[in-house]
Design a protein around this motif. Sequence first.
Motif, PDB file in Angstrom:
ATOM      1  N   LEU A 150       0.876  -1.173   0.000  1.00  0.00           N
ATOM      2  CA  LEU A 150       0.000   0.000   0.000  1.00  0.00           C
ATOM      3  C   LEU A 150       0.915   1.226   0.000  1.00  0.00           C
ATOM      4  N   VAL A 151       0.660   2.171  -0.900  1.00  0.00           N
ATOM      5  CA  VAL A 151       1.513   3.360  -1.009  1.00  0.00           C
ATOM      6  C   VAL A 151       0.778   4.567  -0.436  1.00  0.00           C
ATOM      7  N   ASN A 152       1.380   5.200   0.558  1.00  0.00           N
ATOM      8  CA  ASN A 152       0.811   6.405   1.202  1.00  0.00           C
ATOM      9  C   ASN A 152       1.603   7.614   0.714  1.00  0.00           C
ATOM     10  N   MET A 153       1.034   8.364  -0.233  1.00  0.00           N
ATOM     11  CA  MET A 153       1.765   9.484  -0.840  1.00  0.00           C
ATOM     12  C   MET A 153       1.543  10.774  -0.042  1.00  0.00           C
ATOM     13  N   ILE A 154       2.647  11.297   0.499  1.00  0.00           N
ATOM     14  CA  ILE A 154       2.581  12.564   1.245  1.00  0.00           C
ATOM     15  C   ILE A 154       3.171  13.699   0.403  1.00  0.00           C
ATOM     16  N   SER A 155       4.155  13.384  -0.465  1.00  0.00           N
ATOM     17  CA  SER A 155       4.875  14.416  -1.227  1.00  0.00           C
ATOM     18  C   SER A 155       3.914  15.260  -2.059  1.00  0.00           C
ATOM     19  N   ASN A 156       4.132  16.564  -2.025  1.00  0.00           N
ATOM     20  CA  ASN A 156       3.282  17.511  -2.763  1.00  0.00           C
ATOM     21  C   ASN A 156       3.806  17.778  -4.161  1.00  0.00           C
ATOM     22  N   PRO A 157       2.959  18.250  -5.054  1.00  0.00           N
ATOM     23  CA  PRO A 157       1.516  18.424  -4.914  1.00  0.00           C
ATOM     24  C   PRO A 157       0.772  17.083  -5.016  1.00  0.00           C
ATOM     25  N   VAL A 158       0.128  16.681  -3.922  1.00  0.00           N
ATOM     26  CA  VAL A 158      -0.560  15.382  -3.851  1.00  0.00           C
ATOM     27  C   VAL A 158      -1.549  15.225  -5.013  1.00  0.00           C
ATOM     28  N   ASN A 159      -2.211  16.343  -5.402  1.00  0.00           N
ATOM     29  CA  ASN A 159      -3.208  16.260  -6.483  1.00  0.00           C
ATOM     30  C   ASN A 159      -2.578  15.790  -7.797  1.00  0.00           C
ATOM     31  N   SER A 160      -1.242  15.942  -7.926  1.00  0.00           N
ATOM     32  CA  SER A 160      -0.541  15.479  -9.132  1.00  0.00           C
ATOM     33  C   SER A 160       0.340  14.265  -8.861  1.00  0.00           C
ATOM     34  N   THR A 161       0.923  14.175  -7.645  1.00  0.00           N
ATOM     35  CA  THR A 161       1.867  13.067  -7.409  1.00  0.00           C
ATOM     36  C   THR A 161       1.150  11.715  -7.361  1.00  0.00           C
ATOM     37  N   VAL A 162      -0.096  11.697  -6.910  1.00  0.00           N
ATOM     38  CA  VAL A 162      -0.852  10.425  -6.890  1.00  0.00           C
ATOM     39  C   VAL A 162      -1.122   9.962  -8.330  1.00  0.00           C
ATOM     40  N   PRO A 163      -1.627  10.841  -9.228  1.00  0.00           N
ATOM     41  CA  PRO A 163      -1.766  10.406 -10.629  1.00  0.00           C
ATOM     42  C   PRO A 163      -0.433   9.997 -11.261  1.00  0.00           C
ATOM     43  N   ILE A 164       0.661  10.655 -10.899  1.00  0.00           N
ATOM     44  CA  ILE A 164       1.978  10.240 -11.434  1.00  0.00           C
ATOM     45  C   ILE A 164       2.253   8.797 -11.005  1.00  0.00           C
ATOM     46  N   ALA A 165       2.068   8.532  -9.711  1.00  0.00           N
ATOM     47  CA  ALA A 165       2.325   7.181  -9.198  1.00  0.00           C
ATOM     48  C   ALA A 165       1.457   6.158  -9.937  1.00  0.00           C
ATOM     49  N   ALA A 166       0.191   6.490 -10.155  1.00  0.00           N
ATOM     50  CA  ALA A 166      -0.714   5.558 -10.837  1.00  0.00           C
ATOM     51  C   ALA A 166      -0.198   5.238 -12.243  1.00  0.00           C
ATOM     52  N   GLU A 167       0.262   6.274 -12.951  1.00  0.00           N
ATOM     53  CA  GLU A 167       0.756   6.054 -14.321  1.00  0.00           C
ATOM     54  C   GLU A 167       2.018   5.201 -14.324  1.00  0.00           C
ATOM     55  N   VAL A 168       2.921   5.466 -13.362  1.00  0.00           N
ATOM     56  CA  VAL A 168       4.159   4.675 -13.276  1.00  0.00           C
ATOM     57  C   VAL A 168       3.804   3.204 -13.040  1.00  0.00           C
TER      58      VAL A 168
END
Length: 352
Positions: A150-168
């Motif tokens: 399970l990945v808990n993304m704190i790094s900002n901007p969260v509104n963009s870093t979560v979609p980045i993680a999903a694409e990776v």
Amino acid sequence: MKGAMLRSIQATLRRSASALSSSSHPLRRGFSSESAPDRKVAVLGAAGGIGQPLALLMKLNPLVSKLALYDIAGTPGVAADVSHINTRSEVAGYMGEEQLGHALEGSDVVIIPAGVPRKPGMTRDDLFNINASIVKSLCTAIAKYCPNALVNMISNPVNSTVPIAAEVFKKAGTYDEKKLFGVTTLDVVRAKTFYAGKANVPVTGVDVPVVGGHAGITILPLFSQATPKANNLSDEDIKALTKRTQDGGTEVVEAKAGKGSATLSMAYAGAIFADACLKGLNGVPDVVECSFVQSSITELPFFASKVRLGKNGVEEVLGLGPLSDYEKQGLESLKPELKASIEKGIKFANQS
Ligand SMILES: NC(=O)c1ccc[n+]([C@@H]2O[C@H](COP(=O)([O-])OP(=O)(O)OC[C@H]3O[C@@H](n4cnc5c(N)ncnc54)[C@H](O)[C@@H]3O)[C@@H](O)[C@H]2O)c1
Ligand SMILES: O=C(O)C[C@H](O)C(=O)O
């Protein structure tokens, strides 16, 4: 005078330690260390302003059996320090990219507070250029070494870093939408604190859902659903509480005057959210927290709302519930900004 002050500090520390060891503390509820299954948690960015206190709080969590602390620098000292605490988990420090795989291998939960924080005058989006690349490379390693974590993304901007993680993860063929979380718990923590103060109710019993995203107006606290109900708050009070919650991060950035953003309250919030993930994995029923996840409750592909956590991560994305007219307006106003931030993340991940 000095002696009295020291005695008072010692008493406070004794009270805190005793509160943490009580089975009713939020970080301890659910399991005793004897009955809890083995769980490895990795913190990426562990030597930073959030990483260090978060490492401490995760070391205090009896659900953790192994704690891996990773950063590009400074982790041996943090790991040595934290490892002396006499709690369940074994601690190991990892430094530099060549040790990242070892830090991640076997992880059940990976918490990512790696990256640069804001200075006064900056928006979270101003961090995109640096943090997007950091998140992309860390997520590439997660896909390789612990694709089921399970990945808990704190790094900002969260509104963009979560979609980045999903694409990776999609590119690596490991994406599971149930396992990726943007940590928005600090918005909830703030909303609860500010509401309790204004409504003059004990903060410990307060609940306030916060939906949308994690930047400015995309942070939408739903005070109409706050419990306990406060009948002493006017529409103006609710507007002021909403604005203060949305600007909570900026309030801290300005107060720190160039020395970073929220670290201690974020470490607390991050520890609460990771604890909820661990409880879900361990089969504790009815674990519900707000988080920015893949979602179909609005037309946006990612959205923060209440989420039920279970053995595979997200068990159910809960709906928004009834909104006041003011909240309905807030919801419509936040959508264009949130959509643009999500698209920016997706575009970045696919072009570079
Ligand atoms: N989601 C939230 O609610 C929330 C709240 C507060 C802060 N944040 C964000 O968290 C991030 C970290 O904030 P901070 O105050 O801890 O910053 P910080 O600068 O104090 O610490 C960041 C750490 O990340 C490390 N790092 C940099 N590149 C790395 C890499 N490639 N791999 C591993 N570690 C790396 C740095 O060495 C540093 O130790 C920022 O982006 C900040 O905006 C988010
Ligand atoms: O405000 C920031 O830049 C950090 C974080 O997102 C926060 O909400 O405190």
